[in-house]
Design a protein around this motif. Sequence first.
Motif, PDB file in Angstrom:
ATOM      1  N   MET A   1       0.818  -1.210   0.000  1.00 21.18           N
ATOM      2  CA  MET A   1       0.000   0.000   0.000  1.00 21.18           C
ATOM      3  C   MET A   1       0.856   1.267   0.000  1.00 21.18           C
ATOM      4  N   HIS A   2       2.145   1.154   0.368  1.00 17.57           N
ATOM      5  CA  HIS A   2       2.997   2.340   0.374  1.00 17.57           C
ATOM      6  C   HIS A   2       3.178   2.871  -1.048  1.00 17.57           C
ATOM      7  N   VAL A   3       2.804   4.118  -1.261  1.00 14.77           N
ATOM      8  CA  VAL A   3       2.920   4.738  -2.578  1.00 14.77           C
ATOM      9  C   VAL A   3       4.310   5.345  -2.704  1.00 14.77           C
ATOM     10  N   PRO A   4       5.027   5.085  -3.800  1.00 13.12           N
ATOM     11  CA  PRO A   4       6.376   5.634  -3.968  1.00 13.12           C
ATOM     12  C   PRO A   4       6.348   7.053  -4.522  1.00 13.12           C
ATOM     13  N   ASP A   5       7.507   7.706  -4.501  1.00 15.19           N
ATOM     14  CA  ASP A   5       7.636   9.029  -5.105  1.00 15.19           C
ATOM     15  C   ASP A   5       7.359   8.952  -6.604  1.00 15.19           C
ATOM     16  N   GLY A   6       6.739   9.987  -7.137  1.00 13.43           N
ATOM     17  CA  GLY A   6       6.532  10.088  -8.568  1.00 13.43           C
ATOM     18  C   GLY A   6       5.370   9.293  -9.111  1.00 13.43           C
ATOM     19  N   PHE A   7       4.653   8.574  -8.259  1.00 16.44           N
ATOM     20  CA  PHE A   7       3.533   7.777  -8.745  1.00 16.44           C
ATOM     21  C   PHE A   7       2.313   8.646  -9.006  1.00 16.44           C
ATOM     22  N   VAL A  93       8.302   7.621  10.181  1.00 16.20           N
ATOM     23  CA  VAL A  93       9.553   6.905  10.474  1.00 16.20           C
ATOM     24  C   VAL A  93       9.938   5.999   9.310  1.00 16.20           C
ATOM     25  N   GLN A  94       8.970   5.288   8.762  1.00 16.74           N
ATOM     26  CA  GLN A  94       9.261   4.400   7.642  1.00 16.74           C
ATOM     27  C   GLN A  94       9.781   5.167   6.432  1.00 16.74           C
ATOM     28  N   ALA A  95       9.173   6.318   6.149  1.00 16.86           N
ATOM     29  CA  ALA A  95       9.562   7.087   4.965  1.00 16.86           C
ATOM     30  C   ALA A  95      10.959   7.676   5.112  1.00 16.86           C
ATOM     31  N   PHE A  96      11.259   8.246   6.280  1.00 17.53           N
ATOM     32  CA  PHE A  96      12.520   8.954   6.444  1.00 17.53           C
ATOM     33  C   PHE A  96      13.687   8.054   6.830  1.00 17.53           C
ATOM     34  N   LEU A  97      13.415   6.979   7.543  1.00 24.05           N
ATOM     35  CA  LEU A  97      14.517   6.131   8.010  1.00 24.05           C
ATOM     36  C   LEU A  97      14.672   4.835   7.230  1.00 24.05           C
ATOM     37  N   PHE A  98      13.589   4.368   6.611  1.00 25.65           N
ATOM     38  CA  PHE A  98      13.649   3.078   5.934  1.00 25.65           C
ATOM     39  C   PHE A  98      13.301   3.156   4.449  1.00 25.65           C
ATOM     40  N   ALA A  99      13.064   4.372   3.949  1.00 29.15           N
ATOM     41  CA  ALA A  99      12.719   4.575   2.538  1.00 29.15           C
ATOM     42  C   ALA A  99      11.547   3.695   2.108  1.00 29.15           C
ATOM     43  N   ASP A 100      10.614   3.487   3.015  1.00 34.08           N
ATOM     44  CA  ASP A 100       9.420   2.691   2.723  1.00 34.08           C
ATOM     45  C   ASP A 100       8.271   3.662   2.467  1.00 34.08           C
ATOM     46  N   GLY A 101       7.988   3.900   1.200  1.00 37.62           N
ATOM     47  CA  GLY A 101       7.044   4.949   0.825  1.00 37.62           C
ATOM     48  C   GLY A 101       7.803   6.227   0.530  1.00 37.62           C
TER      49      GLY A 101
END
Length: 229
Positions: A1-7, A93-101
């Motif tokens: 469900m995590h949407v990536p950059d540029g999608f 936390v996931q976005a900034f530390l784990f690049a998840d999303g």
Amino acid sequence: MHVPDGFLDVPTSVATAVVATAGVAAALHGARRDLDERTTPIAGLVAVFVFAGQMITFPVGAGTSGHLLGGALAAVLAGPWLATLALAVVLIVQAFLFADGGITALGTNVVLMGLVGVWVGWFGFRAAQAFLPRRTSSAPLAAGIGAFVSVPAAAATFVALFAVGGQAEIPLGSVLTAMLSWHALIGIGEALITALVVGSVVAVRPDLVAGARDLVGGRPLEIREGAGA
């Protein structure tokens, strides 16, 4: 469900960021009356559980991934306001530390999981409670129903956002099919996990479950002392 950059395009991403910010601000206000010696540790534990569950992901096609959302579970255990805050913290936390999303898609992910997932799950839970016997043993089933409906609701919201501002060269029909079919299956797993966790807590301490607290008559907090105390 995590949407990536540029999608999604910039206007859509900005719009979801605004909605997410407003939702989190409302949750901060609403959570003030819910915070007490019961809900604070529960909210922390919920955030840790959801964080761990969301780190286990698998591709579902069309450039997106599937995993436990945890919105309904968090809402039933801690209440929807605290659940929204817990999901927002997890996603940050996931976005900034784990690049998840993606960072630019953070608002979108908060809307999908922290707002749609939490609140659809909560209202689904309350709607199921209205048709079930008013006893704590009904809470796990109601929570499972809320969890099941929350997952395809979040997936459908993503498809709507993609229809408005999708940037990837993927046909809308393919996105719709991939998201709804896979997330219907994920919803079954989410329902089972949610029902099991809520059932385990209700069996031991129903007063710690926000969604069942009105069924136990405001039972006072129990503090168990050691044998030598």
